[in-house]
Motif scaffolding. Structure first.
Motif, PDB file in Angstrom:
ATOM      1  N   PRO A  72       0.823  -1.225   0.000  1.00  0.00           N
ATOM      2  CA  PRO A  72       0.000   0.000   0.000  1.00  0.00           C
ATOM      3  C   PRO A  72       0.851   1.266   0.000  1.00  0.00           C
ATOM      4  O   PRO A  72       1.917   1.316   0.617  1.00  0.00           O
ATOM      5  N   ILE A  73       0.352   2.258  -0.717  1.00  0.00           N
ATOM      6  CA  ILE A  73       1.039   3.547  -0.757  1.00  0.00           C
ATOM      7  C   ILE A  73       0.040   4.655  -0.462  1.00  0.00           C
ATOM      8  O   ILE A  73      -1.171   4.449  -0.516  1.00  0.00           O
ATOM      9  N   GLN A  74       0.525   5.829  -0.188  1.00  0.00           N
ATOM     10  CA  GLN A  74      -0.321   6.986   0.088  1.00  0.00           C
ATOM     11  C   GLN A  74      -0.591   7.740  -1.211  1.00  0.00           C
ATOM     12  O   GLN A  74       0.155   7.621  -2.190  1.00  0.00           O
ATOM     13  N   PHE A  75      -1.641   8.535  -1.205  1.00  0.00           N
ATOM     14  CA  PHE A  75      -2.013   9.300  -2.399  1.00  0.00           C
ATOM     15  C   PHE A  75      -0.855  10.183  -2.864  1.00  0.00           C
ATOM     16  O   PHE A  75      -0.618  10.337  -4.065  1.00  0.00           O
ATOM     17  N   GLU A  76      -0.123  10.767  -1.928  1.00  0.00           N
ATOM     18  CA  GLU A  76       0.983  11.665  -2.271  1.00  0.00           C
ATOM     19  C   GLU A  76       2.095  10.955  -3.027  1.00  0.00           C
ATOM     20  O   GLU A  76       2.900  11.608  -3.712  1.00  0.00           O
ATOM     21  N   ASP A  77       2.160   9.623  -2.933  1.00  0.00           N
ATOM     22  CA  ASP A  77       3.204   8.871  -3.619  1.00  0.00           C
ATOM     23  C   ASP A  77       2.797   8.421  -5.011  1.00  0.00           C
ATOM     24  O   ASP A  77       3.575   7.760  -5.708  1.00  0.00           O
ATOM     25  N   LEU A  78       1.561   8.760  -5.428  1.00  0.00           N
ATOM     26  CA  LEU A  78       1.092   8.384  -6.767  1.00  0.00           C
ATOM     27  C   LEU A  78       1.565   9.419  -7.783  1.00  0.00           C
ATOM     28  O   LEU A  78       1.365  10.619  -7.594  1.00  0.00           O
ATOM     29  N   PRO A  79       2.209   8.978  -8.857  1.00  0.00           N
ATOM     30  CA  PRO A  79       2.613   9.948  -9.886  1.00  0.00           C
ATOM     31  C   PRO A  79       1.384  10.534 -10.586  1.00  0.00           C
ATOM     32  O   PRO A  79       0.417   9.815 -10.856  1.00  0.00           O
ATOM     33  N   GLU A  80       1.410  11.810 -10.852  1.00  0.00           N
ATOM     34  CA  GLU A  80       0.271  12.496 -11.471  1.00  0.00           C
ATOM     35  C   GLU A  80      -0.087  11.879 -12.809  1.00  0.00           C
ATOM     36  O   GLU A  80      -1.261  11.755 -13.157  1.00  0.00           O
ATOM     37  N   ASN A  81       0.930  11.480 -13.573  1.00  0.00           N
ATOM     38  CA  ASN A  81       0.664  10.878 -14.883  1.00  0.00           C
ATOM     39  C   ASN A  81      -0.097   9.556 -14.769  1.00  0.00           C
ATOM     40  O   ASN A  81      -0.878   9.204 -15.653  1.00  0.00           O
ATOM     41  N   LEU A  82       0.132   8.819 -13.695  1.00  0.00           N
ATOM     42  CA  LEU A  82      -0.585   7.555 -13.510  1.00  0.00           C
ATOM     43  C   LEU A  82      -2.066   7.833 -13.253  1.00  0.00           C
ATOM     44  O   LEU A  82      -2.941   7.165 -13.825  1.00  0.00           O
ATOM     45  N   ILE A  83      -2.342   8.815 -12.392  1.00  0.00           N
ATOM     46  CA  ILE A  83      -3.743   9.171 -12.114  1.00  0.00           C
ATOM     47  C   ILE A  83      -4.427   9.626 -13.403  1.00  0.00           C
ATOM     48  O   ILE A  83      -5.525   9.180 -13.734  1.00  0.00           O
ATOM     49  N   SER A  84      -3.754  10.519 -14.171  1.00  0.00           N
ATOM     50  CA  SER A  84      -4.332  11.027 -15.422  1.00  0.00           C
ATOM     51  C   SER A  84      -4.513   9.918 -16.432  1.00  0.00           C
ATOM     52  O   SER A  84      -5.544   9.846 -17.125  1.00  0.00           O
ATOM     53  N   GLY A  85      -3.517   9.022 -16.537  1.00  0.00           N
ATOM     54  CA  GLY A  85      -3.604   7.927 -17.497  1.00  0.00           C
ATOM     55  C   GLY A  85      -4.766   6.996 -17.217  1.00  0.00           C
ATOM     56  O   GLY A  85      -5.487   6.565 -18.128  1.00  0.00           O
ATOM     57  N   VAL A  86      -4.963   6.651 -15.946  1.00  0.00           N
ATOM     58  CA  VAL A  86      -6.067   5.758 -15.577  1.00  0.00           C
ATOM     59  C   VAL A  86      -7.406   6.433 -15.842  1.00  0.00           C
ATOM     60  O   VAL A  86      -8.362   5.794 -16.318  1.00  0.00           O
ATOM     61  N   MET A  87      -7.493   7.724 -15.556  1.00  0.00           N
ATOM     62  CA  MET A  87      -8.755   8.430 -15.818  1.00  0.00           C
ATOM     63  C   MET A  87      -9.056   8.472 -17.307  1.00  0.00           C
ATOM     64  O   MET A  87     -10.211   8.316 -17.731  1.00  0.00           O
ATOM     65  N   VAL A  88      -8.039   8.700 -18.132  1.00  0.00           N
ATOM     66  CA  VAL A  88      -8.242   8.730 -19.587  1.00  0.00           C
ATOM     67  C   VAL A  88      -8.739   7.376 -20.071  1.00  0.00           C
ATOM     68  O   VAL A  88      -9.631   7.294 -20.922  1.00  0.00           O
ATOM     69  N   CYS A  89      -8.175   6.318 -19.523  1.00  0.00           N
ATOM     70  CA  CYS A  89      -8.530   4.972 -19.976  1.00  0.00           C
ATOM     71  C   CYS A  89      -9.786   4.411 -19.304  1.00  0.00           C
ATOM     72  O   CYS A  89     -10.488   3.578 -19.878  1.00  0.00           O
ATOM     73  N   GLU A  90     -10.077   4.851 -18.079  1.00  0.00           N
ATOM     74  CA  GLU A  90     -11.127   4.208 -17.306  1.00  0.00           C
ATOM     75  C   GLU A  90     -12.297   5.121 -16.931  1.00  0.00           C
ATOM     76  O   GLU A  90     -13.447   4.667 -16.920  1.00  0.00           O
ATOM     77  N   ASP A  91     -12.029   6.371 -16.605  1.00  0.00           N
ATOM     78  CA  ASP A  91     -13.107   7.182 -16.009  1.00  0.00           C
ATOM     79  C   ASP A  91     -12.763   8.676 -16.104  1.00  0.00           C
ATOM     80  O   ASP A  91     -12.291   9.289 -15.153  1.00  0.00           O
ATOM     81  N   ARG A  92     -13.051   9.278 -17.297  1.00  0.00           N
ATOM     82  CA  ARG A  92     -12.714  10.692 -17.511  1.00  0.00           C
ATOM     83  C   ARG A  92     -13.470  11.624 -16.571  1.00  0.00           C
ATOM     84  O   ARG A  92     -12.989  12.710 -16.252  1.00  0.00           O
ATOM     85  N   TRP A  93     -14.666  11.238 -16.174  1.00  0.00           N
ATOM     86  CA  TRP A  93     -15.526  12.121 -15.384  1.00  0.00           C
ATOM     87  C   TRP A  93     -15.517  11.783 -13.899  1.00  0.00           C
ATOM     88  O   TRP A  93     -16.449  12.108 -13.167  1.00  0.00           O
ATOM     89  N   PHE A  94     -14.425  11.146 -13.451  1.00  0.00           N
ATOM     90  CA  PHE A  94     -14.340  10.696 -12.062  1.00  0.00           C
ATOM     91  C   PHE A  94     -14.605  11.828 -11.063  1.00  0.00           C
ATOM     92  O   PHE A  94     -15.328  11.637 -10.077  1.00  0.00           O
ATOM     93  N   TYR A  95     -14.053  13.003 -11.319  1.00  0.00           N
ATOM     94  CA  TYR A  95     -14.176  14.098 -10.359  1.00  0.00           C
ATOM     95  C   TYR A  95     -15.554  14.744 -10.370  1.00  0.00           C
ATOM     96  O   TYR A  95     -15.846  15.599  -9.533  1.00  0.00           O
ATOM     97  N   PHE A  96     -16.436  14.344 -11.305  1.00  0.00           N
ATOM     98  CA  PHE A  96     -17.721  15.032 -11.461  1.00  0.00           C
ATOM     99  C   PHE A  96     -18.938  14.152 -11.179  1.00  0.00           C
ATOM    100  O   PHE A  96     -20.010  14.667 -10.896  1.00  0.00           O
ATOM    101  N   HIS A  97     -18.825  12.829 -11.278  1.00  0.00           N
ATOM    102  CA  HIS A  97     -20.000  11.984 -11.087  1.00  0.00           C
ATOM    103  C   HIS A  97     -20.173  11.570  -9.632  1.00  0.00           C
ATOM    104  O   HIS A  97     -19.218  11.639  -8.846  1.00  0.00           O
ATOM    105  N   PRO A  98     -21.369  11.128  -9.247  1.00  0.00           N
ATOM    106  CA  PRO A  98     -21.642  10.743  -7.847  1.00  0.00           C
ATOM    107  C   PRO A  98     -21.350   9.283  -7.556  1.00  0.00           C
ATOM    108  O   PRO A  98     -21.886   8.714  -6.613  1.00  0.00           O
ATOM    109  N   GLY A  99     -20.521   8.650  -8.383  1.00  0.00           N
ATOM    110  CA  GLY A  99     -20.206   7.242  -8.185  1.00  0.00           C
ATOM    111  C   GLY A  99     -20.527   6.417  -9.394  1.00  0.00           C
ATOM    112  O   GLY A  99     -19.961   5.338  -9.592  1.00  0.00           O
ATOM    113  N   PHE A 100     -21.437   6.890 -10.223  1.00  0.00           N
ATOM    114  CA  PHE A 100     -21.779   6.204 -11.471  1.00  0.00           C
ATOM    115  C   PHE A 100     -21.963   7.269 -12.545  1.00  0.00           C
ATOM    116  O   PHE A 100     -22.258   8.420 -12.279  1.00  0.00           O
TER     117      PHE A 100
END
Length: 780
Positions: A72-100
């Motif tokens: 396990p790692i903390q959020f601060e240890d996640l590279p920004e590009n990894l977060i952006s890459g996963v959102m592009v591939c998996e969930d572009r609207w993650f920051y805006f939807h209520p879970g679905f």
């Protein structure tokens, strides 16, 4: 008008319908949330344990109890590009939807219907967390449950917390979970050190972990990675140059191979501190490697003598940190218990505890380095210690007694210091295996009747190197130093270190004296009863090195001797870990001074001492009474008899310097034929009663003796023996005020005991007497 009212009423209800539906949905959700609370405990799983050296080098890793690799790692240890890459591939609207995401769900449904099969899902990152939290088959009903749980998650956690949870739970193929473990096993990196290509791979694998694993299906993984890179490039996550460079990067085709260093230490740490994901230990990887290599080298020779196990520890004296630990030379040797951590196993230390009783004796003012101690037979209510060589050596100095590891002087000093005090000292010094009361071990405690571990005993020796300061062994490089306890004075520790560092010693084979560049070390050996344990522990100001050798099976061997088996390995380790470093030794405390003492007694010299030597001593503490062995007497020139001062008149006399040996020693020397008795007193002299009375050598004062029915009476006699300073003459024995027998000084008599408490008294020919009490009991 009526028509208008009806239309108005109808339109009003049409407007209220969405509100009613929304409120009803919220109420229903709240009811379901109360009925089916979020199982938060399933969002965190027991992690793997990674044990590092002090330099950050991985020594060994252990999977979780369910056999998964998690880091396990903390959020601060996640590279920004990894977060952006996963959102592009998996969930572009993650920051805006209520879970679905309704649009994504409908779009996925349409695509799947057109394709006639499931080609994509509409799950958001939050819904994926819900699925990982409660794995279920992919059905419509389970999809509804996921949606419900996703909304619960969104209401319970922040987006940042959800991302941290996702990246710690997401599967990466096989038994790898979470980006922390995936980064290590696929790339041998921390997440923050990942390249763009590696980030794209980690954004790809969770789509279908079993299919896109790089170590099993590198071609499929590469194809999917390239698609992810294209999406990331289109989303301006990287430059064109970075994009093309990432496309050229090789795909890893194997997992990172796990090291297998310090296996015993790492296993102990992983079990003891299983809540830690990463254990940053104090072990020095270079010193650990040296110890493991030399341990195996010596083990090869030991096996030829049926000695199958050895253990090593190295401690940094200044910090108290453990630098190396070898539990056994071969972890995989199942036949000889190779997985046992011998460094922690309680074993009999033999003579290895002796330096501490002498240090206590120095601090208590009972002894000084050159003071002579008796090494003659002694009886402590039935316990008669013997030396390793089965011989007695008469009068020996403290230094000689410690260097030669004589048992009798050590037992006598333990009795004088106090068994309870010595037992308490050992417990205060971290010897946790001495769990019973002091009287359970008895005086043989100093000879190894109690058990200690190599780590505990080595750490106690490190206290000598710190000037008597004890602290708990440190195992974490990022931990805090433990509290210090002053067990001994710096003075006594220096005296012990000087004695134990002498090269010309009986336990040091002659050839070692000429070893090149051998560092100056204070060291002590120990061999347990039955030759089951061989010990050597050495120290200088920087390091303490402890070595144990023997068999975990407790099988003894004639070759298991501390000086011959454990000491060579200890010296080899010291030679390597100190190579190229400036020699260091302890500074002599300013509170230690030198003085001249009598060579015969080791006490401060009187004016009659024929020879003196120099010793270090502690002013105001060390024994200050002057030597009383060599004295001046008056002897009648004709008869050779001794004269007192008040009867010199009328006699032609001479002065003579003679030796007044302690009565017990004098008796022993007489029996050995090495004692010149003092001349008897002239009978014409008055006031002879002022001279020293005879001393009862046996039985012991307040001694307790046991009569057993199964043993013949002739084997249960009690020895009666006395010695006199006067050097001879007849002695009368009285038991319970009745005359028992007469004997000469030093002559042995035997008494058949009767049950009860008895008084014994001896009277010499000049009427001087000594008495004591002893007790005889019958066994049940």
């Amino acid at each position: 008008m009526v028509l208008f009212m009806k239309q108005h009423f109808k339109s009003k209800w049409l407007w209220l319908a969405p509100v009613f539906l929304t409120v009803s949905t919220i109420i229903l959700f709240l009811i379901l949330a109360l009925l089916f609370p979020l199982p938060r405990e399933k969002l965190s799983r027991q992690s793997s344990v990674f044990v590092n050296s002090r330099e950050g080098v991985l020594l060994r890793a252990f999977s979780s109890p369910d056999r998964f690799w998690r880091r396990p790692i903390q959020f601060e240890d996640l590279p920004e590009n990894l977060i952006s890459g996963v959102m592009v591939c998996e969930d572009r609207w993650f920051y805006f939807h209520p879970g679905f995401n309704p649009v994504s769900i409908v779009s996925a449904l349409v695509d799947n219907i057109k394709a006639g099969r499931a080609i994509r899902g509409g799950s958001t990152i939050t819904m994926q967390i819900a699925r990982m939290m409660e794995p279920k088959k992919r059905t419509i009903s389970n999809k509804v449950i996921e949606l419900f749980r996703a909304m619960q998650l969104e209401l319970t956690y922040s987006k940042k917390e959800l991302l941290e949870t996702y990246f710690n739970l997401v599967p990466y193929g096989g038994n790898i979970e979470g980006v922390g473990a995936a980064s290590f096993f696929y790339f041998n990196k921390k997440p923050k050190d990942l390249s763009i290509s590696e980030i794209a791979i980690l954004a790809t694998i969770p789509v279908r972990p079993a299919e896109f694993r790089p170590d099993l299906y590198p071609d499929k993984c590469k194809h999917r990675r390239n698609k992810a890179l294209a999406k990331m490039y289109e989303d301006n996550i990287m430059s064109k140059k970075e994009y093309h460079a990432a496309l050229e990067e090789e795909i890893p085709t194997a997992r990172t191979k796990l090291p297998f260093l310090a296996p015993h230490f790492c296993q102990t740490m992983a079990v003891s501190y299983s809540d830690n994901v990463v254990i940053n230990s104090t072990l020095n990887s270079n010193i650990q490697y040296i110890c493991e290599r030399l341990g195996k080298l010596h083990h090869t020779k030991m096996k030829q003598k049926n000695i199958n196990n050895l253990s090593i520890v190295v401690i940094d004296n200044k910090s108290g940190e453990l630098l190396a630990m070898v539990g056994s030379p071969d972890f995989n040797d199942k036949r000889h218990g190779g997985q046992v951590n011998g460094a922690l196993a309680p074993r009999s230390p033999g003579s290895a505890l002796k330096p501490f009783i002498y240090a206590l004796g120095f601090d208590d003012g009972l002894i000084s380095p050159e003071l002579k101690l008796e090494d003659i037979p002694v009886d402590y209510a039935g316990y008669s210690p013997e030396n390793y060589d089965k011989e007695y050596h008469g009068l020996v100095s403290v230094s000689e007694a410690l260097i030669n590891s004589f048992n009798v002087p050590a037992v006598n000093l333990t009795a004088e210091v106090g068994l309870r005090k010595f037992h308490n000292f050992l417990q205060s010094g971290g010897i946790g295996s001495l769990t019973r009361e002091y009287y359970h071990y008895g005086l043989p405690l100093i000879l190894g009747s109690g058990e200690v571990s190599l780590l505990e005993l080595s750490n106690l020796y490190a206290s000598l190197a710190r000037g008597g300061i004890y602290r708990d062994i440190a195992l974490f490089s990022d931990g805090k130093n433990s509290e210090e306890v002053q067990l001994l004075s710096n003075n006594s520790c220096y005296l012990i270190s000087e004695i134990l560092s002498r090269l010309k010693r009986p336990d040091l084979p002659t050839c070692w004296e000429f070893t090149e560049n051998m560092p100056k070390i204070a060291w002590k050996t120990g061999t347990s009863y039955g030759r089951k344990d061989a010990w050597t522990i050495g120290y200088n100001p920087t390091y303490t090195v402890g070595v144990w050798a023997g068999n975990f099976s407790a099988e003894g061997s004639i070759d298991i001797v501390g000086a011959e088996i454990a000491a060579p390995l200890m010296f080899d380790i010291f030679n390597e870990i100190t190579a190229g470093k400036e020699p260091v030794w302890f500074d002599r405390p300013n509170t230690l001074l030198t003085r001249r003492v009598c060579a015969l007694s080791g006490s401060p010299a009187n004016r009659y001492c024929s020879e003196t030597i120099e010793e270090l001593y502690i002013p105001g503490v060390s024994p200050a009474q002057k030597c009383n062995i060599e004295r001046e007497i008056y002897v009648d020139a004709e008869s050779g008899r001794r004269l007192t001062l008040d009867c010199l008149f009328g006699h032609k006399y001479e002065k003579s310097i003679v030796q007044f040996w302690p009565p017990r020693l004098a008796t022993w020397l007489s029996q050995k034929g090495g004692y010149l008795p003092l001349p008897p007193f002239d009978i014409s002299c008055q006031n002879l009663s002022n001279a020293e009375p005879p001393v009862i050598v046996s039985p012991d004062n307040n001694g307790k003796y046991l009569i057993v029915d199964y043993m013949p009476p002739e084997y249960q006699h009690i020895l009666l023996e006395a010695s006199s300073f006067s050097g001879g003459g007849e002695i009368d024995w009285f038991i319970d005020n009745r005359h028992f027998a007469s004997s000469n000084s030093g002559e042995r008599l035997f008494y058949l005991p009767e049950e009860g408490r008895h008084t014994v008294m001896c009277v010499d020919e000049l009427g001087r007497s000594s008495s004591l009490i002893f007790e005889v009991n019958k066994s049940d």
